[in-house]
Design a protein around this motif. Structure first.
Motif, PDB file in Angstrom:
ATOM      1  N   SER A 103       0.842  -1.213   0.000  1.00  0.00           N
ATOM      2  CA  SER A 103       0.000   0.000   0.000  1.00  0.00           C
ATOM      3  C   SER A 103       0.866   1.248   0.000  1.00  0.00           C
ATOM      4  O   SER A 103       0.548   2.231  -0.675  1.00  0.00           O
ATOM      5  N   ALA A 104       1.946   1.220   0.752  1.00  0.00           N
ATOM      6  CA  ALA A 104       2.836   2.397   0.819  1.00  0.00           C
ATOM      7  C   ALA A 104       3.385   2.708  -0.574  1.00  0.00           C
ATOM      8  O   ALA A 104       3.421   3.875  -0.991  1.00  0.00           O
ATOM      9  N   HIS A 105       3.768   1.674  -1.326  1.00  0.00           N
ATOM     10  CA  HIS A 105       4.291   1.911  -2.682  1.00  0.00           C
ATOM     11  C   HIS A 105       3.183   2.370  -3.628  1.00  0.00           C
ATOM     12  O   HIS A 105       3.408   3.239  -4.467  1.00  0.00           O
ATOM     13  N   TRP A 106       1.981   1.786  -3.486  1.00  0.00           N
ATOM     14  CA  TRP A 106       0.853   2.216  -4.325  1.00  0.00           C
ATOM     15  C   TRP A 106       0.563   3.704  -4.062  1.00  0.00           C
ATOM     16  O   TRP A 106       0.387   4.489  -4.991  1.00  0.00           O
ATOM     17  N   ASN A 107       0.546   4.076  -2.804  1.00  0.00           N
ATOM     18  CA  ASN A 107       0.196   5.459  -2.453  1.00  0.00           C
ATOM     19  C   ASN A 107       1.245   6.470  -2.906  1.00  0.00           C
ATOM     20  O   ASN A 107       0.942   7.650  -3.069  1.00  0.00           O
ATOM     21  N   LYS A 108       2.462   6.003  -3.136  1.00  0.00           N
ATOM     22  CA  LYS A 108       3.526   6.916  -3.613  1.00  0.00           C
ATOM     23  C   LYS A 108       3.374   7.218  -5.103  1.00  0.00           C
ATOM     24  O   LYS A 108       3.967   8.169  -5.600  1.00  0.00           O
ATOM     25  N   LEU A 109       2.624   6.379  -5.839  1.00  0.00           N
ATOM     26  CA  LEU A 109       2.488   6.603  -7.282  1.00  0.00           C
ATOM     27  C   LEU A 109       1.596   7.805  -7.568  1.00  0.00           C
ATOM     28  O   LEU A 109       0.637   8.068  -6.837  1.00  0.00           O
ATOM     29  N   SER A 110       1.901   8.491  -8.649  1.00  0.00           N
ATOM     30  CA  SER A 110       1.027   9.568  -9.120  1.00  0.00           C
ATOM     31  C   SER A 110      -0.234   8.930  -9.712  1.00  0.00           C
ATOM     32  O   SER A 110      -0.262   7.712  -9.969  1.00  0.00           O
ATOM     33  N   ASP A 111      -1.267   9.738  -9.954  1.00  0.00           N
ATOM     34  CA  ASP A 111      -2.482   9.194 -10.573  1.00  0.00           C
ATOM     35  C   ASP A 111      -2.157   8.593 -11.941  1.00  0.00           C
ATOM     36  O   ASP A 111      -2.688   7.544 -12.304  1.00  0.00           O
ATOM     37  N   ALA A 112      -1.271   9.253 -12.683  1.00  0.00           N
ATOM     38  CA  ALA A 112      -0.890   8.729 -14.010  1.00  0.00           C
ATOM     39  C   ALA A 112      -0.204   7.368 -13.858  1.00  0.00           C
ATOM     40  O   ALA A 112      -0.408   6.460 -14.669  1.00  0.00           O
ATOM     41  N   GLY A 113       0.599   7.228 -12.821  1.00  0.00           N
ATOM     42  CA  GLY A 113       1.293   5.958 -12.561  1.00  0.00           C
ATOM     43  C   GLY A 113       0.293   4.869 -12.172  1.00  0.00           C
ATOM     44  O   GLY A 113       0.395   3.726 -12.638  1.00  0.00           O
ATOM     45  N   LYS A 114      -0.684   5.232 -11.334  1.00  0.00           N
ATOM     46  CA  LYS A 114      -1.692   4.246 -10.898  1.00  0.00           C
ATOM     47  C   LYS A 114      -2.541   3.787 -12.070  1.00  0.00           C
ATOM     48  O   LYS A 114      -2.903   2.610 -12.174  1.00  0.00           O
ATOM     49  N   LYS A 115      -2.852   4.740 -12.953  1.00  0.00           N
ATOM     50  CA  LYS A 115      -3.719   4.435 -14.095  1.00  0.00           C
ATOM     51  C   LYS A 115      -3.174   3.273 -14.934  1.00  0.00           C
ATOM     52  O   LYS A 115      -3.929   2.435 -15.425  1.00  0.00           O
ATOM     53  N   GLN A 133      -9.874   2.004 -21.121  1.00  0.00           N
ATOM     54  CA  GLN A 133     -10.781   2.205 -19.990  1.00  0.00           C
ATOM     55  C   GLN A 133     -10.049   1.914 -18.677  1.00  0.00           C
ATOM     56  O   GLN A 133      -9.317   0.929 -18.591  1.00  0.00           O
ATOM     57  N   VAL A 134     -10.279   2.767 -17.701  1.00  0.00           N
ATOM     58  CA  VAL A 134      -9.722   2.524 -16.372  1.00  0.00           C
ATOM     59  C   VAL A 134     -10.747   1.721 -15.575  1.00  0.00           C
ATOM     60  O   VAL A 134     -11.898   2.127 -15.446  1.00  0.00           O
ATOM     61  N   VAL A 135     -10.317   0.553 -15.086  1.00  0.00           N
ATOM     62  CA  VAL A 135     -11.215  -0.284 -14.281  1.00  0.00           C
ATOM     63  C   VAL A 135     -10.644  -0.361 -12.868  1.00  0.00           C
ATOM     64  O   VAL A 135      -9.525  -0.822 -12.674  1.00  0.00           O
ATOM     65  N   GLY A 136     -11.420   0.110 -11.900  1.00  0.00           N
ATOM     66  CA  GLY A 136     -10.937   0.166 -10.518  1.00  0.00           C
ATOM     67  C   GLY A 136     -10.770   1.622 -10.118  1.00  0.00           C
ATOM     68  O   GLY A 136     -11.077   2.527 -10.895  1.00  0.00           O
ATOM     69  N   ASP A 137     -10.298   1.850  -8.920  1.00  0.00           N
ATOM     70  CA  ASP A 137     -10.091   3.245  -8.522  1.00  0.00           C
ATOM     71  C   ASP A 137      -8.735   3.405  -7.856  1.00  0.00           C
ATOM     72  O   ASP A 137      -8.077   2.421  -7.513  1.00  0.00           O
TER      73      ASP A 137
END
Ligand SMILES: Cc1cc2nc3c(=O)[nH]c(=O)nc-3n(C[C@H](O)[C@H](O)[C@H](O)COP(=O)(O)O)c2cc1C
Length: 185
Positions: A103-115, A133-137
């Motif tokens: 979770s800590a690594h996920w939270n460090k990503l920018s929105d573009a990175g998460k996408k 399409q983006v699936v999930g949030d």
């Protein structure tokens, strides 16, 4: 701290203004022995000498590391003209294994990175030219998001500055102490 780690810390500091100095090549092998090499982003180095990378369990590297933990990372710092080759043992951590870490690594990503993790299966056929399409949030860590930990077992360091150039091997002796040997480049 092993000498190679001091050098790497220095290389990272000297190249901190160049984003591409955070990319290195990671090689793994498939079940038939074919090598696969790709670029990844450096996300850190743990106290116990593990390179940290974030990735996706739906990529080839996941399957390959599950079958064969042997990996090599190759990292060239163009500004300082240094190459590090790390012989590694790779392991994969998902939210099921270590929720706080992942979770800590996920939270460090920018929105573009998460996408990039929410577009569907990497490597599967793209059927339309329209926007993916983006699936999930962005709040929830996808189950396929993972952290790769690459335990460094041996280092081959080459510095192209100077004449002659300098090449050094680093490995642990039977007591687990890092030792080095200077070799002909
Ligand atoms: C500059 C750059 C950085 C990249 N960083 C990562 C990364 O940190 N993690 C990752 O899984 N893929 C990253 N990729 C994509 C991989 O190189 C690769 O295309 C993808 O992971 C699929 O590889 P595989 O199926 O062989 O595992 C990056 C690509 C580039 C060009």
């Amino acid at each position: 701290m092993p000498q190679w780690k001091q050098s790497l810390t220095k290389s990272l500091h000297q190249t901190r203004s160049t984003p591409e100095s955070r990319y290195f090549q990671l090689a793994t092998v498939d079940k038939d022995g074919f090598p696969f090499c790709r670029t990844v982003v450096y996300r850190g180095l743990t106290d116990n000498n593990q390179l940290v990378v974030v990735s996706d369990t739906r990529t080839e590297k996941y399957q390959q590391l599950m079958q064969n933990q042997h990996a090599e990372a190759c990292w060239y710092f163009a500004k300082t003209r240094e190459q590090y080759r790390f012989r590694c043992t790779g392991s994969i951590v998902t939210v099921l294994d270590d929720q706080p870490l992942v979770s800590a690594h996920w939270n460090k990503l920018s929105d573009a990175g998460k996408k990039q993790f929410l577009w569907g299966n990497p490597g599967s056929e793209r059927t339309s030219d329209s926007a993916l399409q983006v699936v999930g949030d962005f709040q929830n860590v996808p189950s396929h998001f993972c952290v790769l930990l690459l335990q460094i077992n041996k280092v081959d360091y080459l510095n192209l500055r100077g004449n002659p150039q300098c090449r050094e091997w680093f490995y642990q002796n039977s007591e687990g102490t890092w030792v080095s040997q200077s070799v002909i480049p």
